[in-house]
Design an enzyme around this catalytic site. Structure first.
Site, short mmCIF file in Angstrom:
data_model
loop_
_atom_site.label_atom_id
_atom_site.label_comp_id
_atom_site.label_asym_id
_atom_site.label_seq_id
_atom_site.Cartn_x
_atom_site.Cartn_y
_atom_site.Cartn_z
CE1 TYR A 294 31.09 -21.20 43.07
CE2 TYR A 294 33.18 -21.16 44.26
CZ TYR A 294 32.46 -20.95 43.10
OH TYR A 294 33.11 -20.52 41.97
CB ILE B 95 36.51 -22.02 39.43
CG1 ILE B 95 36.89 -22.36 40.87
CG2 ILE B 95 36.02 -20.58 39.34
CD1 ILE B 95 37.94 -21.46 41.47
CB VAL C 257 30.96 -23.98 39.60
CG1 VAL C 257 29.93 -23.40 40.55
CG2 VAL C 257 31.32 -25.41 40.01
CD GLU C 258 31.46 -18.50 39.59
OE1 GLU C 258 30.54 -17.77 39.17
OE2 GLU C 258 31.72 -18.63 40.80
CB SER C 259 30.46 -19.44 32.72
OG SER C 259 31.71 -20.03 32.41
#
Length: 498
Positions: free
Chosen positions: A444, A246, A249-251
């Site tokens: 996602y 996660i 994927v996010e940052s």
């Protein structure tokens, strides 16, 4: 007619505060709410033509800096009579407030005009008016939010409800500036023709998310914070690989957490972007409350254009509800503390139903008719594994789940380069549903699950290689009985340095 490029330069008596950038030039446009003089200088003038382009710019800036110094000393504050109609509200909003106590009792102003001097009249205290608020709205140069009536009422309301000192709120919000990019990026595009809308293709999505960069960086991130991951995994029961996926994927493991000032973004979307003003005001309230409790200056926090922050890109409401102190320093800092970011993501998944030791997805065979008949398509585990089997779903791998285990059927349509089409089906568990609460997209959540699987496989390969080198270092034969015993993952000196 040949058009000459012109550069508009603002010389202000105030400190320059770059907010936006001109798309045609690499030079910034500066906010200058008062005492401003604008010059338009032809870049290709006859005087500068013989000089190289870089020398022209250097000469222009040197000249304009000298003019700026003169302007600072000699310029006087503009009055409404000498200001254009369009700029008057902005100058009035940015001018310092005057109180009756600060006005001289008697001292006629000196004048070089031939008209007889008049005694100055004491101006009434400036109060925000509807016209002033409207002129501020949407204007990058006029961004003094605390002068707006709607902002003042909002701050008073949250001060009473949240128990935050009004003086602190006014001082902090006074630093906020309008963010045109936040409004632009949040505004949806006009309705596109359905014929031109791209079809869903998980292969393309997976290729962009589960790529070599995220796998390599994720593996390094897991090693760099091995002790933190081990401790948080033991405490929360959430897989370290899901948490790392996660964050990836996010940052991209902290490489892309956003450079927008969160206060600017949320103020803009709360008071200048009416489409979802109620939602963003709620997020702004949570953000200000969080900063007050954590003793953080709101203007110092950076994030995405919509206000998401940190390794896991938490919105303020989620950060306030699920943020966790992972390093034990008494504060929650998901931007600068990897331990806090890891602990917060794990806590979010644990609260939303992650099951210890359970994989998110299992490959199965199904059809569109089964998908519709089972009422699939939501983000919750609305059925059970046994019910899906009875409906015709067939496992394509070993699934160690009981028949009464909560589950949902997941569809991932794909299109190959040769236009071959198909749909892959998966049995989603409660842990998959927990990821869906982070982001409601099947694509996602599936990409996070697959990336987590890749990270786990890579970590297992690394651990096996470390154990092999450790056995060789102590002179053991791979065929010796002791070789089958699990060894502690002792890193060689080279790996410790990396």
């Amino acid at each position: 007619m040949k058009h000459r490029k012109r550069l508009q330069i603002c010389i202000s008596s105030e400190t320059f505060s770059p907010e936006t950038y001109n798309s045609r030039f690499t030079l910034p446009r500066y906010n200058a709410p008062k005492y401003s003089v604008f010059f338009e200088v032809p870049l290709m003038s006859n005087i500068l033509r013989p000089l190289p382009y870089a020398s022209r710019l250097m000469l222009l800036f040197t000249t304009l800096c000298a003019l700026s110094a003169c302007t600072t000393v000699k310029s006087a504050p503009p009055t409404p009579e000498t200001t254009d109609t369009g700029a008057a509200p902005a100058a009035a909003a940015a001018a310092p407030k005057e109180t009756p106590a600060s006005i001289p009792a008697a001292a006629p102003a000196a004048s070089t005009s031939s008209k007889p001097a008049e005694a100055p009249k004491a101006p009434a205290p400036r109060m925000p008016t509807k016209s002033a608020a409207e002129s501020v709205k949407g204007s990058p140069a006029a961004s003094d939010y605390v002068e707006r009536t709607d902002v003042q009422e909002y701050l008073k309301d949250i001060s009473n409800k949240q128990g935050i000192p009004l003086e602190w709120l006014m001082n902090e919000v006074a630093l906020a500036r309008y963010s045109p990019l936040s409004e632009r990026y949040t505004t949806p595009r006009p309705n596109a023709d359905k014929k031109t809308t791209a079809e869903k293709n998980f292969l393309l999505y997976e290729r962009n998310i589960v790529n070599a960069e995220r796998i390599e960086r994720g593996t390094a991130f897991l090693r760099d914070h091995q002790e933190v991951f081990a401790r948080i995994e033991e405490e929360s029961g959430v897989s370290r690989y899901a948490v790392a996926a996660i964050i990836g994927v996010e940052s991209i493991y902290g490489r892309n957490m956003g450079r927008f000032r969160v206060l600017d973004a949320l103020m803009t979307l709360s008071f200048d972007y009416t489409r979802r003003a109620k939602y963003y005001r709620s997020e702004l309230t949570d953000f200000l409350d969080f900063c007050w409790k954590q003793q953080i200056s709101p203007v110092s926090v950076t994030g995405s254009f919509a206000g998401a922050m940190g390794l896991g890109q938490f919105m303020p409401a989620s950060l306030r509800a699920y943020g966790k102190d992972g390093d034990g320093d008494g504060h929650i800092d998901v931007v600068n503390s990897p331990a806090d970011g890891i602990a917060s993501v794990a806590n979010y998944l644990a609260v939303h139903g992650w099951v210890r030791g359970e994989r998110p997805l299992y490959r199965v065979s199904a059809t569109d008719a089964i998908f519709k008949a089972t009422g699939s398509g939501g983000i919750k585990t609305h059925t059970t594994t046994g019910a899906l089997y009875k409906a015709g779903v067939k496992p394509l791998e070993a699934i160690p789940l009981k028949d009464d285990e909560p589950a949902l059927l997941v569809d991932l349509p794909w299109i190959k380069s040769n236009n071959e089409r198909g749909v892959d089906y998966y049995l989603g568990t409660g842990s998959f549903a927990a990821i869906l609460r982070y982001n409601r997209s099947y694509f996602y959540a599936a990409a996070v699950s697959l990336l987590a699987s890749e990270l786990e496989d890579r970590d297992a390969q690394y651990l096996e290689a470390v154990q092999k080198r450790a056995r060789q270092a102590i002179g053991e034969s791979p065929a010796a009985p002791e070789a089958d015993k699990p060894l502690e993952p002792v890193l060689p000196p080279n790996d410790q340095q990396n």
